[in-house]
Design a protein around this motif. Sequence first.
Motif, short mmCIF file in Angstrom:
data_model
loop_
_atom_site.label_atom_id
_atom_site.label_comp_id
_atom_site.label_asym_id
_atom_site.label_seq_id
_atom_site.Cartn_x
_atom_site.Cartn_y
_atom_site.Cartn_z
N THR A 19 -1.65 -18.69 -11.19
CA THR A 19 -2.59 -18.30 -12.24
C THR A 19 -2.61 -19.37 -13.32
O THR A 19 -1.58 -19.95 -13.67
CB THR A 19 -2.19 -16.95 -12.86
OG1 THR A 19 -0.88 -17.06 -13.42
CG2 THR A 19 -2.21 -15.84 -11.83
N TYR A 20 -3.81 -19.60 -13.85
CA TYR A 20 -3.99 -20.55 -14.95
C TYR A 20 -5.33 -20.24 -15.62
O TYR A 20 -6.31 -19.91 -14.94
CB TYR A 20 -3.96 -21.99 -14.48
CG TYR A 20 -4.95 -22.32 -13.40
CD1 TYR A 20 -6.25 -22.75 -13.69
CD2 TYR A 20 -4.60 -22.20 -12.05
CE1 TYR A 20 -7.16 -23.04 -12.69
CE2 TYR A 20 -5.50 -22.49 -11.05
CZ TYR A 20 -6.78 -22.91 -11.37
OH TYR A 20 -7.68 -23.19 -10.38
N LEU A 21 -5.34 -20.26 -16.92
CA LEU A 21 -6.56 -20.03 -17.72
C LEU A 21 -7.26 -18.74 -17.31
O LEU A 21 -8.48 -18.70 -17.10
CB LEU A 21 -7.51 -21.22 -17.60
CG LEU A 21 -7.01 -22.57 -18.11
CD1 LEU A 21 -8.06 -23.64 -17.89
CD2 LEU A 21 -6.62 -22.49 -19.57
N SER A 27 4.84 -27.05 -15.84
CA SER A 27 4.23 -27.71 -16.99
C SER A 27 3.11 -28.63 -16.53
O SER A 27 3.02 -29.01 -15.36
CB SER A 27 5.29 -28.51 -17.76
OG SER A 27 6.33 -27.65 -18.20
N PRO A 28 2.22 -29.01 -17.46
CA PRO A 28 1.13 -29.93 -17.09
C PRO A 28 1.66 -31.25 -16.56
O PRO A 28 2.60 -31.84 -17.10
CB PRO A 28 0.37 -30.12 -18.41
CG PRO A 28 0.69 -28.91 -19.21
CD PRO A 28 2.09 -28.54 -18.85
N LEU A 29 1.06 -31.68 -15.46
CA LEU A 29 1.40 -32.96 -14.81
C LEU A 29 2.87 -33.03 -14.44
O LEU A 29 3.48 -34.12 -14.44
CB LEU A 29 1.02 -34.14 -15.72
CG LEU A 29 -0.44 -34.19 -16.19
CD1 LEU A 29 -0.64 -35.37 -17.12
CD2 LEU A 29 -1.39 -34.27 -15.02
N GLN A 30 3.45 -31.89 -14.09
CA GLN A 30 4.86 -31.83 -13.70
C GLN A 30 4.98 -31.14 -12.34
O GLN A 30 4.01 -30.63 -11.78
CB GLN A 30 5.69 -31.09 -14.76
CG GLN A 30 5.72 -31.76 -16.12
CD GLN A 30 6.40 -33.11 -16.09
OE1 GLN A 30 7.35 -33.32 -15.32
NE2 GLN A 30 5.93 -34.04 -16.92
N SER A 31 6.20 -31.13 -11.81
CA SER A 31 6.49 -30.51 -10.51
C SER A 31 7.61 -29.50 -10.66
O SER A 31 8.41 -29.55 -11.61
CB SER A 31 6.88 -31.57 -9.47
OG SER A 31 5.84 -32.50 -9.28
N GLY A 32 7.65 -28.57 -9.70
CA GLY A 32 8.70 -27.54 -9.69
C GLY A 32 9.05 -27.17 -8.26
O GLY A 32 8.34 -27.53 -7.31
N GLN A 33 10.15 -26.43 -8.09
CA GLN A 33 10.63 -26.03 -6.77
C GLN A 33 10.90 -24.54 -6.74
O GLN A 33 11.35 -23.95 -7.72
CB GLN A 33 11.91 -26.78 -6.39
CG GLN A 33 11.69 -28.25 -6.06
CD GLN A 33 12.95 -28.93 -5.60
OE1 GLN A 33 14.06 -28.51 -5.96
NE2 GLN A 33 12.81 -29.99 -4.80
N LEU A 81 -0.82 -25.32 -18.32
CA LEU A 81 0.29 -24.67 -17.63
C LEU A 81 -0.21 -23.88 -16.43
O LEU A 81 -1.26 -23.22 -16.49
CB LEU A 81 1.02 -23.74 -18.60
CG LEU A 81 2.29 -23.06 -18.09
CD1 LEU A 81 3.40 -24.08 -17.91
CD2 LEU A 81 2.73 -21.97 -19.06
N VAL A 82 0.55 -23.94 -15.33
CA VAL A 82 0.27 -23.18 -14.11
C VAL A 82 1.48 -22.31 -13.81
O VAL A 82 2.63 -22.78 -13.86
CB VAL A 82 -0.05 -24.12 -12.93
CG1 VAL A 82 -0.16 -23.32 -11.63
CG2 VAL A 82 -1.34 -24.88 -13.18
N THR A 83 1.23 -21.05 -13.49
CA THR A 83 2.30 -20.09 -13.23
C THR A 83 2.20 -19.61 -11.79
O THR A 83 1.15 -19.13 -11.36
CB THR A 83 2.22 -18.89 -14.18
OG1 THR A 83 2.26 -19.37 -15.53
CG2 THR A 83 3.36 -17.93 -13.95
N LEU A 100 8.31 -15.96 -10.71
CA LEU A 100 7.62 -16.30 -11.95
C LEU A 100 8.10 -17.68 -12.37
O LEU A 100 9.10 -17.83 -13.06
CB LEU A 100 7.91 -15.28 -13.04
CG LEU A 100 7.12 -15.47 -14.35
CD1 LEU A 100 5.63 -15.32 -14.10
CD2 LEU A 100 7.57 -14.46 -15.40
N LEU A 101 7.39 -18.69 -11.88
CA LEU A 101 7.74 -20.07 -12.15
C LEU A 101 6.63 -20.72 -12.94
O LEU A 101 5.48 -20.74 -12.50
CB LEU A 101 7.99 -20.83 -10.84
CG LEU A 101 8.28 -22.32 -10.97
CD1 LEU A 101 9.60 -22.55 -11.71
CD2 LEU A 101 8.29 -23.00 -9.61
N ASN A 102 6.96 -21.27 -14.11
CA ASN A 102 5.98 -21.97 -14.95
C ASN A 102 6.11 -23.47 -14.70
O ASN A 102 7.18 -24.06 -14.91
CB ASN A 102 6.22 -21.67 -16.42
CG ASN A 102 5.98 -20.21 -16.75
OD1 ASN A 102 5.09 -19.58 -16.19
ND2 ASN A 102 6.77 -19.66 -17.66
#
Length: 292
Positions: free
Chosen positions: A258-260, A213-219, A184-186, A209-211
């Motif tokens: 942020t991730y890991l 998901s793995p191998l996914q896209s967001g806007q 997950l990437v935030t 604050l947008l999460n």
Amino acid sequence: MQPAPRCFRFRFSGLSSHPWWVTAMGGKISQFWKTSDQKESEGKLILPGQLDAEDEIANYASINGGDSATPGMLGAGILRRSCVNCPTCQGTGRIPREQEEQLVALIPYGDQRLKPRRTKLYVCLAVTICLLMTSLSIFFLFPRSITVLPAGLNASSISFDVNTTSIYLNMTNVLNITNSNFYLVTAVQLDVEVLHQSLVVGKTIVKTLLNVSPLQSGQIFYMVASIISDDNTYNICTWTKVRVHNVLLHIQGTLTCTYLCHSEQVAFEDYQYVDCRGNATLPHPLYRRPPV
């Protein structure tokens, strides 16, 4: 009538002062009249020696497997002393239990217990599993790029100030975020600047604050308020004889992700034409730009 028996006495002057028959009979009488206390004392003197001999025989028989001793002697030895199996003679010998922590076991060099059993197989299997787990961990946890692409203008509103010849432009833009990682990437913060002719005309900071998901896209939708104070641009936007009323804007910014437990800033920029002829630009369907 029979004649009475006669008793003859012989005296040996050089040997003893008593008659020989008296001496011989006296030894037998003295043995017969021994007291019971003397017999017990003699028995005690003889008994310990016999017991020690039996113990030695029983111990020797137990160490050598019990072949040279009778079952009675072996049973007596085990009852007198609690024993355990000897580890160096494959269970055929016994050692005292109280000396189990003190004695040192000597194992022959050719003993089967010293020979490795499938050691190479176990070592190779452990190394293979470790390499496989390490490779999988590196493959899934290795950080990959986070792609940030501007999707263009979603809506805009324009107003003019005649006194100052200024243009007030409010834009709503769209930002596409693609997560190529297996975790997950935030997106936590967005910093955007709008430039016109190398001058900063608008700036905004969005605490988002947008999460993703793995191998996914967001806007992400963000709005920037800009003020353009330029006479030439004002004339282009307000002059009716001009058919094209477009303003070129340079948009640049950074997205903090942020991730890991790690923070990363991804920069992006875009050049955008805004039609300033009308008062407002209605929202239009979004499109995805192919990666450059």
